[in-house]
Enzyme design. Structure first.
Site, short mmCIF file in Angstrom:
data_model
loop_
_atom_site.label_atom_id
_atom_site.label_comp_id
_atom_site.label_asym_id
_atom_site.label_seq_id
_atom_site.Cartn_x
_atom_site.Cartn_y
_atom_site.Cartn_z
N SER A 73 21.96 -14.11 -53.36
CA SER A 73 21.33 -15.15 -52.97
C SER A 73 21.50 -15.71 -51.50
CB SER A 73 21.35 -16.27 -54.06
OG SER A 73 22.54 -16.97 -53.88
N LYS A 118 25.36 -22.53 -51.76
CA LYS A 118 24.10 -22.45 -51.14
C LYS A 118 24.14 -23.25 -50.08
CE LYS A 118 21.95 -20.96 -54.79
NZ LYS A 118 21.32 -19.57 -54.95
#
Length: 251
Positions: A73, A118
């Site tokens: 990701s 993230k």
């Protein structure tokens, strides 16, 4: 890591002259740090190994903690299997997370069980919109060029959203937008996909493994021109923000 003091050895060929007074052999001698550490290891069960393990435990708990990247990701920058060092003191003395930082956080209650990594796209009060006429994310009216770190071929988002980030929270996205489960996936969930600041573990500062990929993780300048949010904008609730639900990702 043991730190040993360096001792300067006296020239063996020198001899004190009549005017010199030799040092008092009976006087107290300062103990070096390494000797002090040896003293500790003598009474700690397991000796020096236990002392080293306790030191590493304290560092991992309060200062630096290694994390392994479990998914794609955050590619292209962070690859599956990379080990990163997370600075747990980054926001204790240097304010709050900033746009562009890569953070590790506990997703329990907002994303799901476990820790996630993230990139911060919006902070408290920010108005984050996707997308402008050129397909770029816009923060507080400023379009952001994320091409320097987005996964090749990915668009900033294939799903439109229009959110105001509540104070005390973060809006986060993965760099591999087509393979990331991030704030976009949880806009309709409790918490609205936002990450509470209290759940942030720290900032990812280094890739330390594999050696060939080791590097310092720098904050990109893509968000440098984003203006501060208007006062009071962060008070908007999740109900005030329009959102669309993207397809589920896996990381």
């Amino acid at each position: 890591m043991d730190i040993e003091t360096q001792h300067t050895e006296r020239d063996r060929s020198s001899r004190p002259s009549d005017s010199e007074q030799p040092s008092d052999p009976e006087g107290p001698e300062d103990r070096s740090r390494s000797a002090f550490g040896g003293r500790i290891s003598n009474w700690v069960p397991g000796g020096r190994i236990t002392v080293v393990l306790l030191f590493l435990l304290l560092v991992s708990t309060f200062v630096l903690q290694p994390f392994q990247i479990p998914s794609g990701s955050m590619e292209r920058g962070l690859r599956i299997g990379d080990r990163v060092l997370v600075n747990k003191l980054a926001y204790r003395f240097d304010g709050r997370p900033r746009r562009g930082d890569i953070v590790v956080f506990d997703g329990t209650g907002s994303f799901g069980h476990g820790d996630y990594i993230k990139r911060v796209v919006g902070v408290g009060g920010d108005h984050v919109v996707c997308c402008d006429e050129e397909g770029r994310i816009r923060v507080n009216g400023q379009s952001v060029d994320e091409s320097a770190f987005l996964y090749p071929g990915d668009r900033p988002s294939t799903v439109p959203f229009d959110v105001v980030v509540p104070d005390g929270t973060l809006f986060v996205l993965g760099d591999h937008r087509d393979d990331s489960s991030d704030s976009r996936d949880h806009l309709g969930s409790p918490g609205g996909g936002m990450v509470p600041l209290d759940d942030v573990i720290g900032r990812a500062d280094w890739i330390v493994w594999p050696v060939g990929h080791a590097t310092r993780i720098e904050r990109p300048d893509a968000y440098a021109r984003v203006p501060d949010a208007e006062a009071g904008a962060g008070a908007a609730s999740g109900a005030d923000a329009r959102s669309a639900h993207p397809e589920d990702g896996d990381g």
